[in-house]
Design a protein around this motif. Structure first.
Motif: not given
Length: 136
Positions: A69-70, A78-79, A84-85, A113-116
């Motif tokens: 992630l970034n 934990s992704l 989410r924020p 996971v991105i969608r959720r």
């Protein structure tokens, strides 16, 4: 000269101070921007590719299926919580970069996971076409 014989001068010190403060401001803001660390991904080519916005959260999947992630290694479990924020701040747009030879199943899991996590739109990462116009 004026009528009274006085010489009019211009003091450059305040202007120099302002220019230096502006330079410092721009140097600091440019260095504090979102940094993308380069991961060794072999992205697929696309003829209609455009450059991504640096403000987007970027999720990357390397050929071995490891998720970032970034640019920071993140377990898939934990992704969602970490994303989410960031997804809310970007209006639901999340960048997804996956290696061309990567594991398709992991990419699908990451998309879920991105969608959720609130990602409503995906910006898929590709390589920009070659400058010569030759197709790969």
């Amino acid at each position: 000269m004026r009528d009274g014989g006085e010489t009019v001068t211009f003091d450059f010190a305040p202007m120099v101070d302002i220019v230096l403060l502006l330079l410092i401001f721009f140097f600091l803001t440019s260095s504090l921007g979102a940094r993308q660390t380069a991961l060794p991904l072999d992205l697929p080519r696309a003829s209609s590719a455009v450059k991504e916005s640096p403000a987007l959260p970027i999720v990357s999947v390397d050929p071995a299926g490891k998720v970032y992630l970034n640019g920071e290694a993140t377990p898939l479990t934990s992704l969602g919580a970490r994303l989410r924020p960031l997804a809310q701040a970007s209006g639901g747009v999340v960048g997804l970069r996956a290696d061309e030879n990567g594991q398709y199943g992991t990419v699908v899991e990451v998309m879920d996971v991105i969608r959720r996590a609130g990602g409503t739109r995906l910006a898929l990462g590709t390589r920009l076409p070659a400058a010569s116009g030759a197709t790969p």
